[in-house]
Design a protein around this motif. Sequence first.
Motif, PDB file in Angstrom:
ATOM      1  N   ALA A  46       9.591 -15.928  10.360  1.00  0.00           N
ATOM      2  CA  ALA A  46       9.153 -16.906   9.375  1.00  0.00           C
ATOM      3  C   ALA A  46       9.553 -18.310   9.821  1.00  0.00           C
ATOM      4  O   ALA A  46      10.431 -18.493  10.663  1.00  0.00           O
ATOM      5  N   LYS A  47       8.882 -19.263   9.247  1.00  0.00           N
ATOM      6  CA  LYS A  47       9.185 -20.675   9.485  1.00  0.00           C
ATOM      7  C   LYS A  47       9.233 -21.363   8.129  1.00  0.00           C
ATOM      8  O   LYS A  47       8.203 -21.532   7.484  1.00  0.00           O
ATOM      9  N   PRO A  48      10.432 -21.698   7.636  1.00  0.00           N
ATOM     10  CA  PRO A  48      11.751 -21.554   8.264  1.00  0.00           C
ATOM     11  C   PRO A  48      12.233 -20.094   8.250  1.00  0.00           C
ATOM     12  O   PRO A  48      11.705 -19.272   7.502  1.00  0.00           O
ATOM     13  N   SER A  49      13.248 -19.808   9.038  1.00  0.00           N
ATOM     14  CA  SER A  49      13.734 -18.437   9.199  1.00  0.00           C
ATOM     15  C   SER A  49      14.348 -17.877   7.924  1.00  0.00           C
ATOM     16  O   SER A  49      14.474 -16.653   7.783  1.00  0.00           O
ATOM     17  N   THR A  50      14.717 -18.736   6.981  1.00  0.00           N
ATOM     18  CA  THR A  50      15.323 -18.272   5.724  1.00  0.00           C
ATOM     19  C   THR A  50      14.317 -17.510   4.853  1.00  0.00           C
ATOM     20  O   THR A  50      14.708 -16.899   3.855  1.00  0.00           O
ATOM     21  N   LEU A  51      13.038 -17.512   5.215  1.00  0.00           N
ATOM     22  CA  LEU A  51      12.025 -16.802   4.444  1.00  0.00           C
ATOM     23  C   LEU A  51      11.932 -15.335   4.822  1.00  0.00           C
ATOM     24  O   LEU A  51      11.196 -14.573   4.182  1.00  0.00           O
ATOM     25  N   LYS A  52      12.663 -14.898   5.850  1.00  0.00           N
ATOM     26  CA  LYS A  52      12.615 -13.488   6.251  1.00  0.00           C
ATOM     27  C   LYS A  52      13.164 -12.602   5.127  1.00  0.00           C
ATOM     28  O   LYS A  52      14.161 -12.947   4.486  1.00  0.00           O
ATOM     29  N   SER A  53      12.502 -11.439   4.913  1.00  0.00           N
ATOM     30  CA  SER A  53      12.901 -10.582   3.794  1.00  0.00           C
ATOM     31  C   SER A  53      12.341  -9.180   3.971  1.00  0.00           C
ATOM     32  O   SER A  53      11.510  -8.923   4.847  1.00  0.00           O
ATOM     33  N   SER A  54      12.792  -8.277   3.096  1.00  0.00           N
ATOM     34  CA  SER A  54      12.268  -6.913   3.016  1.00  0.00           C
ATOM     35  C   SER A  54      12.029  -6.598   1.540  1.00  0.00           C
ATOM     36  O   SER A  54      12.936  -6.760   0.717  1.00  0.00           O
ATOM     37  N   VAL A  55      10.805  -6.165   1.212  1.00  0.00           N
ATOM     38  CA  VAL A  55      10.443  -5.867  -0.174  1.00  0.00           C
ATOM     39  C   VAL A  55       9.846  -4.467  -0.230  1.00  0.00           C
ATOM     40  O   VAL A  55       8.828  -4.187   0.417  1.00  0.00           O
ATOM     41  N   PHE A  56      10.478  -3.579  -0.980  1.00  0.00           N
ATOM     42  CA  PHE A  56      10.015  -2.192  -1.133  1.00  0.00           C
ATOM     43  C   PHE A  56       9.785  -1.946  -2.611  1.00  0.00           C
ATOM     44  O   PHE A  56      10.724  -1.989  -3.406  1.00  0.00           O
ATOM     45  N   GLU A 365       5.400 -20.544   7.273  1.00  0.00           N
ATOM     46  CA  GLU A 365       4.696 -19.412   7.850  1.00  0.00           C
ATOM     47  C   GLU A 365       5.482 -18.120   7.653  1.00  0.00           C
ATOM     48  O   GLU A 365       6.715 -18.123   7.699  1.00  0.00           O
ATOM     49  N   ASN A 366       4.737 -17.026   7.452  1.00  0.00           N
ATOM     50  CA  ASN A 366       5.323 -15.694   7.369  1.00  0.00           C
ATOM     51  C   ASN A 366       4.572 -14.755   8.306  1.00  0.00           C
ATOM     52  O   ASN A 366       3.340 -14.793   8.372  1.00  0.00           O
ATOM     53  N   HIS A 367       5.309 -13.915   9.021  1.00  0.00           N
ATOM     54  CA  HIS A 367       4.748 -12.824   9.801  1.00  0.00           C
ATOM     55  C   HIS A 367       5.255 -11.532   9.163  1.00  0.00           C
ATOM     56  O   HIS A 367       6.470 -11.301   9.113  1.00  0.00           O
ATOM     57  N   ILE A 368       4.323 -10.701   8.685  1.00  0.00           N
ATOM     58  CA  ILE A 368       4.694  -9.576   7.838  1.00  0.00           C
ATOM     59  C   ILE A 368       4.148  -8.279   8.412  1.00  0.00           C
ATOM     60  O   ILE A 368       2.980  -8.202   8.815  1.00  0.00           O
ATOM     61  N   ILE A 369       4.994  -7.262   8.452  1.00  0.00           N
ATOM     62  CA  ILE A 369       4.574  -5.892   8.729  1.00  0.00           C
ATOM     63  C   ILE A 369       4.632  -5.123   7.407  1.00  0.00           C
ATOM     64  O   ILE A 369       5.653  -5.144   6.719  1.00  0.00           O
ATOM     65  N   SER A 370       3.533  -4.448   7.069  1.00  0.00           N
ATOM     66  CA  SER A 370       3.461  -3.730   5.800  1.00  0.00           C
ATOM     67  C   SER A 370       3.100  -2.268   6.030  1.00  0.00           C
ATOM     68  O   SER A 370       2.284  -1.955   6.904  1.00  0.00           O
ATOM     69  N   LEU A 371       3.687  -1.394   5.222  1.00  0.00           N
ATOM     70  CA  LEU A 371       3.365   0.034   5.220  1.00  0.00           C
ATOM     71  C   LEU A 371       3.070   0.457   3.789  1.00  0.00           C
ATOM     72  O   LEU A 371       3.739  -0.005   2.848  1.00  0.00           O
ATOM     73  N   LYS A 372       2.056   1.327   3.612  1.00  0.00           N
ATOM     74  CA  LYS A 372       1.719   1.764   2.264  1.00  0.00           C
ATOM     75  C   LYS A 372       1.303   3.226   2.274  1.00  0.00           C
ATOM     76  O   LYS A 372       0.543   3.660   3.148  1.00  0.00           O
ATOM     77  N   ALA A 373       1.809   3.989   1.294  1.00  0.00           N
ATOM     78  CA  ALA A 373       1.358   5.356   1.049  1.00  0.00           C
ATOM     79  C   ALA A 373       0.728   5.395  -0.334  1.00  0.00           C
ATOM     80  O   ALA A 373       1.268   4.819  -1.293  1.00  0.00           O
ATOM     81  N   GLU A 374      -0.421   6.062  -0.450  1.00  0.00           N
ATOM     82  CA  GLU A 374      -1.159   6.075  -1.717  1.00  0.00           C
ATOM     83  C   GLU A 374      -1.681   7.476  -2.002  1.00  0.00           C
ATOM     84  O   GLU A 374      -2.160   8.168  -1.104  1.00  0.00           O
ATOM     85  N   LEU A 375      -1.592   7.886  -3.251  1.00  0.00           N
ATOM     86  CA  LEU A 375      -2.131   9.166  -3.700  1.00  0.00           C
ATOM     87  C   LEU A 375      -2.926   8.939  -4.974  1.00  0.00           C
ATOM     88  O   LEU A 375      -2.457   8.269  -5.895  1.00  0.00           O
ATOM     89  N   THR A 376      -4.150   9.498  -5.040  1.00  0.00           N
ATOM     90  CA  THR A 376      -4.998   9.384  -6.222  1.00  0.00           C
ATOM     91  C   THR A 376      -5.329  10.780  -6.736  1.00  0.00           C
ATOM     92  O   THR A 376      -5.675  11.668  -5.952  1.00  0.00           O
ATOM     93  N   PHE A 377      -5.207  10.961  -8.036  1.00  0.00           N
ATOM     94  CA  PHE A 377      -5.528  12.238  -8.658  1.00  0.00           C
ATOM     95  C   PHE A 377      -5.899  11.972 -10.112  1.00  0.00           C
ATOM     96  O   PHE A 377      -5.732  10.859 -10.614  1.00  0.00           O
ATOM     97  N   GLY A 378      -6.408  12.990 -10.799  1.00  0.00           N
ATOM     98  CA  GLY A 378      -6.803  12.779 -12.182  1.00  0.00           C
ATOM     99  C   GLY A 378      -7.264  14.041 -12.850  1.00  0.00           C
ATOM    100  O   GLY A 378      -7.063  15.147 -12.333  1.00  0.00           O
ATOM    101  N   GLY A 379      -7.895  13.897 -13.995  1.00  0.00           N
ATOM    102  CA  GLY A 379      -8.327  15.076 -14.720  1.00  0.00           C
ATOM    103  C   GLY A 379      -9.265  14.734 -15.857  1.00  0.00           C
ATOM    104  O   GLY A 379      -9.381  13.578 -16.250  1.00  0.00           O
ATOM    105  N   THR A 380      -9.929  15.728 -16.388  1.00  0.00           N
ATOM    106  CA  THR A 380     -10.828  15.562 -17.507  1.00  0.00           C
ATOM    107  C   THR A 380     -10.811  16.816 -18.367  1.00  0.00           C
ATOM    108  O   THR A 380     -10.512  17.916 -17.865  1.00  0.00           O
ATOM    109  N   THR A 381     -11.090  16.655 -19.637  1.00  0.00           N
ATOM    110  CA  THR A 381     -11.046  17.799 -20.553  1.00  0.00           C
ATOM    111  C   THR A 381     -12.301  18.649 -20.493  1.00  0.00           C
ATOM    112  O   THR A 381     -12.288  19.814 -20.853  1.00  0.00           O
ATOM    113  N   ARG A 382     -13.403  18.047 -20.004  1.00  0.00           N
ATOM    114  CA  ARG A 382     -14.669  18.778 -20.034  1.00  0.00           C
ATOM    115  C   ARG A 382     -15.596  18.214 -18.957  1.00  0.00           C
ATOM    116  O   ARG A 382     -16.211  17.180 -19.145  1.00  0.00           O
ATOM    117  N   LYS A 383     -15.681  18.867 -17.832  1.00  0.00           N
ATOM    118  CA  LYS A 383     -16.500  18.372 -16.732  1.00  0.00           C
ATOM    119  C   LYS A 383     -17.979  18.574 -17.015  1.00  0.00           C
ATOM    120  O   LYS A 383     -18.374  19.475 -17.736  1.00  0.00           O
TER     121      LYS A 383
END
Length: 384
Positions: A46-56, A365-383
């Motif tokens: 990052a520019k400035p370097s104080t902007l470096k971080s980790s967010v989960f 400026e920020n240079h960011i590496i991101s990782l994401k896991a996603e799961l989708t599911f659902g249901g209905t009472t009467r298809k």
Amino acid sequence: MRMTPLAMAATCVFAFASPVWAEDCKAPCAGYEMTVEVDEDWTFAAKPSTLKSSVFQPSVTSDLYFIPTEGFRLNASLITESVAEAVPGRNYAFSGISTYVGEFSASIDWDPVSLKVGKFDPAFGLVNDVLPGQNSTDLASAFATDERWGGEAALAFEAAGFNNSLAISAFSTDRTALAGSLFTKRHRTRLSDGGAGNTPGISSFSAVLSGCMDADPEDCYDNGSLGYRWGIRQQRKGQITQDQIDDGLVPHDEQAVLYALMTRLAMPDDMALHVMGETAFFKHFEGGEDDALQLTASAALDVGQLRYIAAYTRQNNIIAFAPNTHHQLLDFEAIYTSDEDQPFEDAKWSLGAAYTWQQNATKEENHIISLKAELTFGGTTRKN
């Protein structure tokens, strides 16, 4: 063996998933669809370097619906995510998690006309609606009209080889109890906050014309061959704020115009290339003195179950009483999406990785590496 936070979150996702898929059903019926995500954003330079971080952070979106009779539908969306205002340069993990109502509406479908009233997100920008990826819409989301109270009328029609939809909306910013949240308090908009569209009554309007060849407009990015969107928006000025009084400024109505094109090119070996561009101009952006011009270009290549994405957005800020500035975002991503019925019947999951470069109006400026896991599911009472 000690589990990492990402592994623990993924375990929770799969443990509580239900082997059903949310889909329209035969009235009377009810259903739901849930999307569970875990995200890691690591600002390694990052520019400035104080902007470096980790967010989960995790997020859960629960879309609920009830269809008491054919053509009438009640919708609700509950969102659980971090609502804490992030401080640049600080690390976060499971911080400020809260649940709030993203949508609460009723819709009626009299083909080819449909109506919607309540709390919802009126359509405007195409990039913000359909561009895939974790960070690719970070700049475009700045002008989205989210969490508005009002109504929308849409007309579907065919013309010039396109399946078209014209949606006209009237709305105002949500300041009701539904703008509140559980667990962690999030900022609830008040009239004194000012801003475009934040008025006592419904006073903002938009008209969006979308079209697509070989698919419906809402499915055009993935399945159509050529698509477009044209939109205009007017948001009435809100109350004057104390900051504006101190700076000798006054609020303004915001006017916006947008045009977007996209195409899908089929290629050998079951590959496909998606190309999209969008231009949006805002007079008195967000109700202030300044104007803004935002340009986005993106390309996505499908190779089997992998999608590779490249996107660039530039926002030129046309300043009233100072030199112009700009924001930039460059994003590269790869997303793997499972087959249907994985990891169980009627479910789907995906894993994504991204590199993003951001530069704001003050040249941070920020240079960011991101990782994401996603799961989708659902249901209905009467298809069906």
